[in-house]
Design a protein around this motif. Structure first.
Motif, PDB file in Angstrom:
ATOM      1  N   ASN A   1       0.827  -1.211   0.000  1.00 44.59           N
ATOM      2  CA  ASN A   1       0.000   0.000   0.000  1.00 44.59           C
ATOM      3  C   ASN A   1       0.861   1.260   0.000  1.00 44.59           C
ATOM      4  O   ASN A   1       1.907   1.299   0.644  1.00 44.59           O
ATOM      5  CB  ASN A   1      -0.893   0.027   1.240  1.00 44.59           C
TER       6      ASN A   1
ATOM      7  N   THR B   1       1.986   5.088   1.059  1.00 41.75           N
ATOM      8  CA  THR B   1       1.969   5.801   2.344  1.00 41.75           C
ATOM      9  C   THR B   1       1.714   7.281   2.069  1.00 41.75           C
ATOM     10  O   THR B   1       1.644   7.704   0.914  1.00 41.75           O
ATOM     11  CB  THR B   1       3.317   5.670   3.070  1.00 41.75           C
TER      12      THR B   1
ATOM     13  N   GLN C   1      -1.712   8.029   7.753  1.00 45.10           N
ATOM     14  CA  GLN C   1      -1.836   6.740   7.063  1.00 45.10           C
ATOM     15  C   GLN C   1      -3.285   6.263   7.057  1.00 45.10           C
ATOM     16  O   GLN C   1      -3.744   5.653   6.096  1.00 45.10           O
ATOM     17  CB  GLN C   1      -0.925   5.680   7.709  1.00 45.10           C
ATOM     18  N   ALA C   2      -4.036   6.604   8.118  1.00 47.73           N
ATOM     19  CA  ALA C   2      -5.465   6.271   8.153  1.00 47.73           C
ATOM     20  C   ALA C   2      -6.208   7.001   7.035  1.00 47.73           C
ATOM     21  O   ALA C   2      -7.132   6.468   6.418  1.00 47.73           O
ATOM     22  CB  ALA C   2      -6.059   6.632   9.512  1.00 47.73           C
TER      23      ALA C   2
ATOM     24  N   ASN D   1      -5.523   5.166   3.908  1.00 43.35           N
ATOM     25  CA  ASN D   1      -6.350   3.948   3.884  1.00 43.35           C
ATOM     26  C   ASN D   1      -7.797   4.266   3.501  1.00 43.35           C
ATOM     27  O   ASN D   1      -8.453   3.508   2.779  1.00 43.35           O
ATOM     28  CB  ASN D   1      -6.325   3.258   5.249  1.00 43.35           C
ATOM     29  N   SER D   2      -8.298   5.410   3.989  1.00 36.01           N
ATOM     30  CA  SER D   2      -9.654   5.842   3.645  1.00 36.01           C
ATOM     31  C   SER D   2      -9.766   6.099   2.135  1.00 36.01           C
ATOM     32  O   SER D   2     -10.741   5.700   1.485  1.00 36.01           O
ATOM     33  CB  SER D   2     -10.019   7.109   4.423  1.00 36.01           C
TER      34      SER D   2
ATOM     35  N   ALA E   1      -9.883   2.805   0.321  1.00 31.87           N
ATOM     36  CA  ALA E   1     -11.183   2.142   0.490  1.00 31.87           C
ATOM     37  C   ALA E   1     -12.240   2.785  -0.409  1.00 31.87           C
ATOM     38  O   ALA E   1     -13.069   2.093  -1.015  1.00 31.87           O
ATOM     39  CB  ALA E   1     -11.614   2.221   1.956  1.00 31.87           C
TER      40      ALA E   1
ATOM     41  N   ASN F   1     -13.334  -3.537   5.164  1.00 34.53           N
ATOM     42  CA  ASN F   1     -12.669  -3.538   6.479  1.00 34.53           C
ATOM     43  C   ASN F   1     -13.385  -2.708   7.532  1.00 34.53           C
ATOM     44  O   ASN F   1     -12.755  -2.142   8.433  1.00 34.53           O
ATOM     45  CB  ASN F   1     -11.203  -3.062   6.358  1.00 34.53           C
TER      46      ASN F   1
ATOM     47  N   ASN G   1      -8.632   0.312   9.961  1.00 36.49           N
ATOM     48  CA  ASN G   1      -7.753   0.983   8.989  1.00 36.49           C
ATOM     49  C   ASN G   1      -7.821   2.504   9.065  1.00 36.49           C
ATOM     50  O   ASN G   1      -6.934   3.202   8.586  1.00 36.49           O
ATOM     51  CB  ASN G   1      -8.108   0.543   7.558  1.00 36.49           C
ATOM     52  N   VAL G   2      -8.913   3.022   9.664  1.00 35.48           N
ATOM     53  CA  VAL G   2      -9.025   4.485   9.764  1.00 35.48           C
ATOM     54  C   VAL G   2      -9.094   4.999  11.203  1.00 35.48           C
ATOM     55  O   VAL G   2      -8.914   6.187  11.446  1.00 35.48           O
ATOM     56  CB  VAL G   2     -10.236   5.037   8.960  1.00 35.48           C
TER      57      VAL G   2
ATOM     58  N   LYS H   1      -8.058   3.681  15.370  1.00 36.70           N
ATOM     59  CA  LYS H   1      -7.627   2.638  16.312  1.00 36.70           C
ATOM     60  C   LYS H   1      -8.708   2.377  17.359  1.00 36.70           C
ATOM     61  O   LYS H   1      -8.813   1.306  17.924  1.00 36.70           O
ATOM     62  CB  LYS H   1      -6.316   3.047  16.999  1.00 36.70           C
TER      63      LYS H   1
END
Length: 348
Positions: free
Chosen positions: A2, A4, A75-76, A79-80, A83, A211, A228-229, A231
């Motif tokens: 993925n 960054t 990084q979240a 990831n968003s 997605a 996810n 992923n977005v 914690k």
């Protein structure tokens, strides 16, 4: 592997120009120094995005409480963006329009989707009619409901549109369904880094993005796990009905529920029934009442006018407002969401 937050996709373009990380930082400085009013927040954000920190400080909208600053992992946000690309099938080099204020999460995320997915991104000043005099064909556009409402005549050049930031009312939903454009309503908040679920207009249930897991608490409020977005597990005040482990129907906000004489009324469901007959902004809310505890009232934005005798025929007996009040201007957040309780306080 993925990407960054250090990466900018080779295919990324901003207003027709291929820009890498260094180019973007140069553009950011010029936006801050001599850019238009809407360009300065973009410059600030780009420099924040490419600094040495692994997070961004973001303000929540303050729709239901005091706006607060939260720390959002970069990084979240990447990831968003991935997605979103996956869920909506957004291809590299797709032509996209950025017409949202970059001050807020949705505007920031449009830029990040551009960097990460390699979009050919046109950036325009946020306005209520962002496609006016724009004949470009777009694969992907994100708007708020007001922009979508004002762009109905301009959307024939858009393949896929996502609408978020506030609920789409029934009248607008019916109009959007008639377009050739594929239109989705999204569900999300700053804490979930924009949307974690979406549904095509006309559909009842939202489907979660990859996810994302959902559940409900004792009050039937939505609980979101999206590792992923975020914690942390996100506990919302949104009343929902789970259709299955990937879908839910939004019913309303728990903090908007009106308890009138022991009967619990959901304003959002009542508003959906009234929406097709209303031409102004409006909402229903509980007003303190000695005998009922709370009584349901209807607040309408604008000058006083005569309402149809049949307006409330679509409502059940207990859903019918006991009073109607006209207010020149609703209280709202900076991003245009109605502040219900503050508006009520201005009347009483």
């Amino acid at each position: 592997m993925n990407p960054t937050y250090h990466n900018v996709h080779n295919n990324f373009k901003l207003n027709g120009f291929h820009l890498n990380r260094e180019d973007l930082c140069r553009v950011a400085y010029s936006f801050i120094k001599e850019g238009a009013e809407h360009e300065k927040p973009v410059g600030d954000f780009i420099l924040d995005w490419f600094d040495n920190r692994s997070y961004i400080i973001m303000s929540t909208s303050g729709t239901t409480g005091t706006p607060k600053d939260i720390k959002v992992d970069k990084q979240a946000m990447v990831n968003s963006a991935l997605a979103t690309g996956n869920f909506f099938d957004i291809q590299t080099a797709s032509k996209a329009l950025h017409c949202l204020p970059t001050k807020y999460i949705a505007g920031k995320m449009m830029l990040i989707r551009g960097f990460i997915l390699g979009l050919d991104l046109d950036f325009v000043a946020p306005s209520s009619r962002p496609l006016l005099n724009n004949k470009t064909k777009y694969d992907f556009v994100a708007m708020v409901p007001l922009q979508a409402q004002n762009s109905l005549k301009d959307l024939d050049g858009v393949k896929k549109l996502i609408v978020g930031g506030a609920q789409i009312n029934k009248k607008l939903e019916n109009k959007l369904q008639k377009l050739k454009t594929v239109v989705y309503e999204t569900y999300g908040m700053t804490e979930t880094i924009t949307h974690i679920a979406a549904k095509k207009v006309g559909e009842k249930a939202f489907t979660v993005l990859p996810n994302v897991s959902i559940a409900i608490d004792a009050n039937n409020c939505l609980i979101i796990q999206a590792p992923n977005v975020s914690k942390q597990t996100i506990k919302t005040n949104d009343l929902v009905e789970l259709t299955n482990d990937k879908q839910f129907v939004f019913l309303g906000r728990f903090d908007n529920v009106v308890n009138s004489g022991g009967i619990k009324l959901l304003p959002e469901l009542i508003e959906a029934k009234l929406s097709p007959a209303m031409n102004a902004r409006f909402f229903v809310i509980g007003k303190p009442d000695e005998s009922l505890g709370e009584k349901l009232i209807l607040l309408i934005e604008g000058d006083e006018l005569a309402l149809s005798d049949t307006l409330f025929d679509v409502l059940d007996k207990f859903e019918k407002p006991k009073e109607v009040h006209f207010i020149p201007k609703f209280k709202e957040t900076e991003s245009g969401k109605i502040k219900r309780k503050e508006t009520l306080f201005t009347v009483f």
